[in-house]
Design a protein around this motif. Structure first.
Motif, short mmCIF file in Angstrom:
data_model
loop_
_atom_site.label_atom_id
_atom_site.label_comp_id
_atom_site.label_asym_id
_atom_site.label_seq_id
_atom_site.Cartn_x
_atom_site.Cartn_y
_atom_site.Cartn_z
N TRP A 1 -3.97 -0.55 -13.97
CA TRP A 1 -4.34 0.29 -12.82
C TRP A 1 -5.82 0.65 -12.91
N ARG B 1 0.84 -1.20 0.00
CA ARG B 1 0.00 0.00 0.00
C ARG B 1 0.87 1.25 0.00
N GLY C 1 -9.10 2.70 -10.96
CA GLY C 1 -9.39 3.74 -9.98
C GLY C 1 -10.84 4.19 -9.96
N ASP D 1 -1.96 3.80 -3.54
CA ASP D 1 -2.74 2.73 -4.15
C ASP D 1 -2.48 1.41 -3.41
N ARG E 1 -6.67 5.28 -3.41
CA ARG E 1 -6.86 6.01 -4.66
C ARG E 1 -7.17 5.06 -5.81
N GLY E 2 -6.40 3.96 -5.89
CA GLY E 2 -6.58 3.02 -6.98
C GLY E 2 -5.95 1.68 -6.64
N ALA F 1 1.51 6.23 -10.39
CA ALA F 1 1.57 4.90 -9.77
C ALA F 1 2.99 4.35 -9.79
#
Length: 262
Positions: A191, A144, A193, A147, A174-175, A207
């Motif tokens: 990714w 973590r 989100g 994201d 966030r994502g 990211a």
């Protein structure tokens, strides 16, 4: 009021690849609700706005739903517009942002290099429902930062992912990045989100401020080749110099230039 707008495919040398971002240069800041409504109307993962401030620029990023603290591909797109369309002569662009000063330089090979703060992801337990929402049977580990970073061992599982975006939106991050080694790159990623209004972002520069430090440590490499995306993909180069920064490099391609009427 009329505003000039550029749509740039970031992290791609040609249109229809990478991640599209809208870029709108401003003489002065407009009200936040106007900036948000324009971003919503554009309906791209990010709309970037910048205003010249002395020798640098103030830069902000908006998804169709919210303003965000950091966006890599829209920063790359903004720098590309300044260098290639507005003929900025500075060797290094300095952007003042919510995430501090970000610098972008232009290399001789045409790559734009972004200097971002590194974020070291921290190992955490996999919460109930996360793998099921992603459609994964298992994962090597979960980390973590901004994201969730879901690490898997088989890159062949990346492309077929069909997440449950409603279920993913329940997780307070966030994502969610899903990443694996190989397939012609040091690592590949997708990714998601939905919590910030983007079900999938084709290429997420920010990211990689977490992904690159993880893979650099795991692979024992400071220079990394990366690809992100599902149907639509983009390519990045990442450098992890060990000074708390990540250098994220890529190309841009102009798709559209026009005028916004508001």
């Amino acid at each position: 009021m009329q505003l000039e707008i550029f749509q740039v495919d970031a992290f791609s040398a040609e249109p229809f690849g990478g991640n599209p971002a809208a870029v709108i240069p401003l003489d002065r800041w407009l009200p936040d609700d106007v900036l948000q409504r324009v971003a919503e109307e554009n309906n791209l993962s990010e709309t970037a706005y910048f205003v010249r401030n002395g020798e640098g620029f103030d830069l902000r990023w908006f998804t169709p739903a919210v303003e965000v603290d950091l966006c890599g591909h829209a920063t790359l797109a903004s720098a590309w517009v300044l260098f290639e369309q507005l003929h900025e002569q500075a060797e290094v662009l300095r952007f003042n942002t919510r995430s501090g000063e970000l610098r972008v330089s232009r290399g001789a090979d045409g790559l734009l290099a972004m200097d971002f703060p590194a974020k070291q992801p921290v190992a955490v337990d996999i919460p109930d429902g996360l793998l099921e929402a992603l459609g994964l049977a298992s994962a090597r580990a979960l980390y973590r930062s901004d994201d969730f970073v879901v690490v898997i061992d088989d890159a062949a599982l990346i492309d077929p992912l069909k997440p449950d975006f409603v279920a993913l939106s329940a997780f307070d991050v966030r994502g969610i990045a899903v990443t694996a080694p190989g397939r012609g790159f040091d690592f590949v990623t997708r990714w998601f989100g939905p919590r910030v209004g983007i079900n999938e972002d084709p290429v997420t520069g920010s990211a990689h401020t977490s992904l690159a430090p993880y893979w650099s440590e795991r692979l024992g490499k400071r220079s990394l080749s990366c690809e992100q995306g599902g149907v639509r993909k983009g390519q990045l180069q990442c450098e992890v110099p060990g000074n708390g920064r990540v250098i994220i490099s890529g190309r841009g391609a102009l798709y559209m230039r026009g005028t916004v009427f508001i």
